[in-house]
Design an enzyme around this catalytic site. Structure first.
Site, PDB file in Angstrom:
ATOM      1  N   LYS A  99      -7.685  -0.102  11.431  1.00  7.48           N
ATOM      2  CA  LYS A  99      -7.082  -0.560  10.163  1.00  7.48           C
ATOM      3  C   LYS A  99      -5.829   0.268   9.882  1.00  7.48           C
ATOM      4  O   LYS A  99      -4.802  -0.251   9.439  1.00  7.48           O
ATOM      5  CB  LYS A  99      -8.102  -0.428   9.017  1.00  7.48           C
ATOM      6  CG  LYS A  99      -7.687  -1.136   7.731  1.00  7.48           C
ATOM      7  CD  LYS A  99      -6.792  -0.310   6.827  1.00  7.48           C
ATOM      8  CE  LYS A  99      -6.417  -1.064   5.559  1.00  7.48           C
ATOM      9  NZ  LYS A  99      -5.492  -0.318   4.695  1.00  7.48           N
TER      10      LYS A  99
ATOM     11  N   ASP B 213       3.662 -14.207  12.334  1.00  9.37           N
ATOM     12  CA  ASP B 213       2.330 -14.641  11.918  1.00  9.37           C
ATOM     13  C   ASP B 213       1.346 -13.475  12.098  1.00  9.37           C
ATOM     14  O   ASP B 213       0.849 -13.236  13.197  1.00  9.37           O
ATOM     15  CB  ASP B 213       1.944 -15.840  12.792  1.00  9.37           C
ATOM     16  CG  ASP B 213       0.625 -16.462  12.392  1.00  9.37           C
ATOM     17  OD1 ASP B 213      -0.203 -15.774  11.782  1.00  9.37           O
ATOM     18  OD2 ASP B 213       0.426 -17.646  12.712  1.00  9.37           O
TER      19      ASP B 213
ATOM     20  N   HIS C 228      -2.266  10.465  -0.068  1.00 13.20           N
ATOM     21  CA  HIS C 228      -2.526   9.159  -0.638  1.00 13.20           C
ATOM     22  C   HIS C 228      -2.461   9.204  -2.149  1.00 13.20           C
ATOM     23  O   HIS C 228      -1.816   8.395  -2.776  1.00 13.20           O
ATOM     24  CB  HIS C 228      -3.956   8.735  -0.247  1.00 13.20           C
ATOM     25  CG  HIS C 228      -3.995   7.499   0.571  1.00 13.20           C
ATOM     26  ND1 HIS C 228      -4.455   6.322   0.088  1.00 13.20           N
ATOM     27  CD2 HIS C 228      -3.621   7.262   1.849  1.00 13.20           C
ATOM     28  CE1 HIS C 228      -4.372   5.405   1.036  1.00 13.20           C
ATOM     29  NE2 HIS C 228      -3.882   5.959   2.123  1.00 13.20           N
TER      30      HIS C 228
ATOM     31  N   GLU D 271       0.824  -1.214   0.000  1.00 13.81           N
ATOM     32  CA  GLU D 271       0.000   0.000   0.000  1.00 13.81           C
ATOM     33  C   GLU D 271       0.857   1.262   0.000  1.00 13.81           C
ATOM     34  O   GLU D 271       1.630   1.494   0.942  1.00 13.81           O
ATOM     35  CB  GLU D 271      -0.941  -0.006   1.220  1.00 13.81           C
ATOM     36  CG  GLU D 271      -1.910   1.159   1.171  1.00 13.81           C
ATOM     37  CD  GLU D 271      -2.980   1.133   2.260  1.00 13.81           C
ATOM     38  OE1 GLU D 271      -3.202   0.079   2.885  1.00 13.81           O
ATOM     39  OE2 GLU D 271      -3.584   2.193   2.475  1.00 13.81           O
TER      40      GLU D 271
HETATM   41  P1  NDP Z   1       8.776 -23.333  16.144  1.00 13.48           P
HETATM   42  O1  NDP Z   1       7.988 -24.565  16.046  1.00 13.48           O
HETATM   43  O2  NDP Z   1       9.775 -23.043  15.085  1.00 13.48           O
HETATM   44  O3  NDP Z   1       9.447 -23.353  17.598  1.00 13.48           O
HETATM   45  C1  NDP Z   1      10.407 -22.482  18.015  1.00 13.48           C
HETATM   46  C2  NDP Z   1      11.643 -23.258  18.374  1.00 13.48           C
HETATM   47  O4  NDP Z   1      12.757 -22.407  18.435  1.00 13.48           O
HETATM   48  C3  NDP Z   1      11.565 -23.860  19.758  1.00 13.48           C
HETATM   49  O5  NDP Z   1      10.801 -25.017  19.770  1.00 13.48           O
HETATM   50  C4  NDP Z   1      13.004 -24.085  20.089  1.00 13.48           C
HETATM   51  O6  NDP Z   1      13.392 -25.343  19.548  1.00 13.48           O
HETATM   52  C5  NDP Z   1      13.736 -23.024  19.276  1.00 13.48           C
HETATM   53  N1  NDP Z   1      14.380 -21.969  20.088  1.00 13.48           N
HETATM   54  C6  NDP Z   1      15.649 -21.554  19.936  1.00 13.48           C
HETATM   55  N2  NDP Z   1      15.933 -20.578  20.824  1.00 13.48           N
HETATM   56  C7  NDP Z   1      14.828 -20.389  21.562  1.00 13.48           C
HETATM   57  C8  NDP Z   1      14.510 -19.486  22.628  1.00 13.48           C
HETATM   58  N3  NDP Z   1      15.411 -18.611  23.124  1.00 13.48           N
HETATM   59  N4  NDP Z   1      13.264 -19.520  23.148  1.00 13.48           N
HETATM   60  C9  NDP Z   1      12.340 -20.386  22.650  1.00 13.48           C
HETATM   61  N5  NDP Z   1      12.582 -21.259  21.659  1.00 13.48           N
HETATM   62  C10 NDP Z   1      13.824 -21.261  21.106  1.00 13.48           C
HETATM   63  O7  NDP Z   1       7.867 -22.055  16.224  1.00 13.48           O
HETATM   64  P2  NDP Z   1       6.795 -21.647  17.294  1.00 13.48           P
HETATM   65  O8  NDP Z   1       6.512 -22.728  18.281  1.00 13.48           O
HETATM   66  O9  NDP Z   1       7.255 -20.344  17.820  1.00 13.48           O
HETATM   67  O10 NDP Z   1       5.486 -21.482  16.417  1.00 13.48           O
HETATM   68  C11 NDP Z   1       5.365 -20.419  15.507  1.00 13.48           C
HETATM   69  C12 NDP Z   1       4.758 -20.918  14.220  1.00 13.48           C
HETATM   70  O11 NDP Z   1       3.553 -21.630  14.480  1.00 13.48           O
HETATM   71  C13 NDP Z   1       4.389 -19.802  13.301  1.00 13.48           C
HETATM   72  O12 NDP Z   1       4.897 -20.118  12.015  1.00 13.48           O
HETATM   73  C14 NDP Z   1       2.862 -19.828  13.291  1.00 13.48           C
HETATM   74  O13 NDP Z   1       2.381 -19.379  12.051  1.00 13.48           O
HETATM   75  C15 NDP Z   1       2.549 -21.260  13.527  1.00 13.48           C
HETATM   76  N6  NDP Z   1       1.276 -21.631  14.122  1.00 13.48           N
HETATM   77  C16 NDP Z   1       0.376 -20.711  14.612  1.00 13.48           C
HETATM   78  C17 NDP Z   1      -0.830 -21.106  15.158  1.00 13.48           C
HETATM   79  C18 NDP Z   1      -1.755 -20.059  15.699  1.00 13.48           C
HETATM   80  O14 NDP Z   1      -1.377 -18.918  15.816  1.00 13.48           O
HETATM   81  N7  NDP Z   1      -2.982 -20.391  16.064  1.00 13.48           N
HETATM   82  C19 NDP Z   1      -1.175 -22.524  15.253  1.00 13.48           C
HETATM   83  C20 NDP Z   1      -0.132 -23.404  14.783  1.00 13.48           C
HETATM   84  C21 NDP Z   1       1.036 -22.960  14.231  1.00 13.48           C
HETATM   85  P3  NDP Z   1      14.271 -26.367  20.388  1.00 13.48           P
HETATM   86  O15 NDP Z   1      13.564 -26.502  21.693  1.00 13.48           O
HETATM   87  O16 NDP Z   1      14.247 -27.599  19.569  1.00 13.48           O
HETATM   88  O17 NDP Z   1      15.625 -25.754  20.518  1.00 13.48           O
END
Ligand code: NDP
Length: 420
Positions: A256, A272, A369, A77
């Site tokens: 918005k 997200d 705009h 936009e």
């Molecule tokens: P991930 O599944 O990528 O998990 C994040 C991973 O990052 C952790 O599991 C951990 O892995 C690692 N990590 C590394 N450093 C850190 C830190 N300092 N603190 C925390 N974790 C760390 O992503 P999210 O669980 O964050 O989920 C986000 C995604 O889920 C987005 O893409 C979203 O679109 C999607 N989503 C959204 C939903 C909703 O909003 N309703 C529903 C389902 C999915 P490890 O422990 O292995 O090191």
């Protein structure tokens, strides 16, 4: 039988061939899709076809909590980035933009079908520590990151359903996947006492435990424009802010405008934005009426704005780890944690809002705009990048700002060029 049966099993070229047949795509259209193929993204989403790119720019002039920032923004936009920069300039002039994160927990829920809410409350009370432990064991590394399950509460939804709410500090991640794993494991534990009664387990996007508060002020004498004094502009902005509190029609557009900025930086940061959108709008109706998210008041000789947003963002994980430009954008913005990102996002929203309200109560939104929309119009009329500026000048000069006129003027420009 559908042409697309087992579509997802086909390889990339087969998918494109099917789509091309189905929609009668030309060879050059298929080539355009292929040109923007990325193996990385083919692994990211299902039935991947091509990369769909949006422009990225940066809004400047942000000083938040006394630190300078630029805000990477992804938006299609025109005028959004200019407005955010303009609002930030006003709010940063006296170093007034401050932001604080009020909470760090994501909430998820296990919905259980039971008429015995009291029984469930008793069960959770007596098993509280064990349940927190079960949740943590589903994703033990979160403890290493300084987070983990914090508390559990039970809410009676109606006579037949309760929600067990789990609050988790998800560290630097947005935490959706981590939370959902924890909930599903915890749900199995709940089922040992309430068999076959768990309906579903999922995080809640209503991020009321991830609130970010931003405030900023601007001196009246910075707000004057044309023949309207700064004091009058401030009064009008205060009134406009009031209207967004009492009228849902205005509140929706007010918000918005805020989300023009918020979404753009949230996208640039690989987060997200659907989660942010749903959370923010639910929060805007938290007292039963949908209201403006920000408030502006006159205090002494200043206009003071404040806004609280529920922002559950991630600095690691999700798309942050797969979209290469996100890392660059984090560096560009000089943010180093999800808290710092949340503060910048809120500051972008407030700045965006100030610029929009100022334009609305003074010259109107269309002037700024339209200048930028003319660039889009010129491109829609077929102008090459090198022709856009000349065509826009001609449209302004002749006060012809519709598509047909743009096409006509472009023809004239090209004819003139040929004649030279
Ligand atoms: P991930 O599944 O990528 O998990 C994040 C991973 O990052 C952790 O599991 C951990 O892995 C690692 N990590 C590394 N450093 C850190 C830190 N300092 N603190 C925390 N974790 C760390 O992503 P999210 O669980 O964050 O989920 C986000 C995604 O889920 C987005 O893409 C979203 O679109 C999607 N989503 C959204 C939903 C909703 O909003 N309703 C529903 C389902 C999915 P490890 O422990 O292995 O090191």
């Amino acid at each position: 039988m559908s042409t697309f049966k087992h579509f997802y099993h086909r390889d990339y070229d087969q998918k494109l061939a099917l789509l091309s047949d189905f929609a009668n795509l030309s060879d050059s259209q298929v080539e355009q899709f292929k040109k923007d193929y990325s193996a990385n993204n083919d692994n990211l989403i299902e039935n991947y076809v091509t990369n769909y790119s949006l422009p990225e720019g940066v809004a400047v002039n942000f000083v938040v909590n006394h630190k300078n920032y630029v805000a990477p923004m992804v938006t299609e936009e025109p005028s959004v980035i200019a407005a955010a920069s303009n609002g930030a300039r006003l709010l940063s002039k006296n170093d007034s933009l401050t932001a604080e994160v009020l909470g760090h927990n994501l909430m998820g829920q296990i919905v259980v079908k039971t008429d015995e809410a009291n029984l469930m409350m008793g069960f959770v009370r007596t098993h509280n520590d064990e349940m927190l432990d079960v949740a943590n064991q589903a994703h033990p590394s979160i403890l290493k990151y300084g987070g983990g399950a914090q508390r559990i509460r039970v809410r009676k939804l109606d006579e037949h359903y309760v929600s067990i709410d789990l609050f988790v500090n998800v560290g630097e991640a947005m935490g959706a996947n981590m939370m959902n794993s924890m909930l599903e494991t915890l749900a199995s534990f709940v089922e040992t006492r309430f068999p076959n009664q768990v309906l579903m387990s999922i995080l809640s996007n209503y991020a009321e435990d991830c609130l970010v508060k931003v405030t900023g002020s601007v001196a009246f004498n910075q707000l004057g424009t044309g023949d309207i004094s700064g004091k009058d502009v401030a009064r009008k902005i205060e009134e406009a802010s009031h209207i967004a509190q009492i009228d849902k029609y205005r509140a929706t557009t007010h918000n918005k405008g805020i989300m023009n900025g918020v979404d753009a930086i949230v996208m640039a940061m690989g987060n997200d934005w659907r989660a942010v959108e749903s959370s923010v709008h639910a929060y805007a109706s938290r007292d039963g009426q949908y209201r403006g998210l920000s408030n502006w008041h006159r205090v002494d000789d200043k206009l003071v704005g404040e806004m609280t947003l529920p922002l559950s963002l991630g600095f690691v994980g999700g798309a942050v780890k797969v979209l290469p430009k996100v890392k660059i954008n984090q560096q560009l913005a000089t943010v180093q944690s999800k808290d710092e990102l949340a503060k910048l996002v809120a500051a972008v929203g407030l700045s965006q809002n100030l610029a929009a309200l100022k334009a609305l109560v003074t010259e109107g939104i269309q002037k700024g705009h339209m200048n930028l929309q003319l660039n889009s119009l010129a491109m829609t009329a077929g102008a090459e990048p090198s022709e856009v500026s000349r065509l826009v000048t001609a449209m302004k000069h002749q006060n012809k700002k519709d598509l047909n006129s743009a096409k006509e003027l472009l023809k004239q420009i090209r004819n003139n060029d040929e004649g030279e």
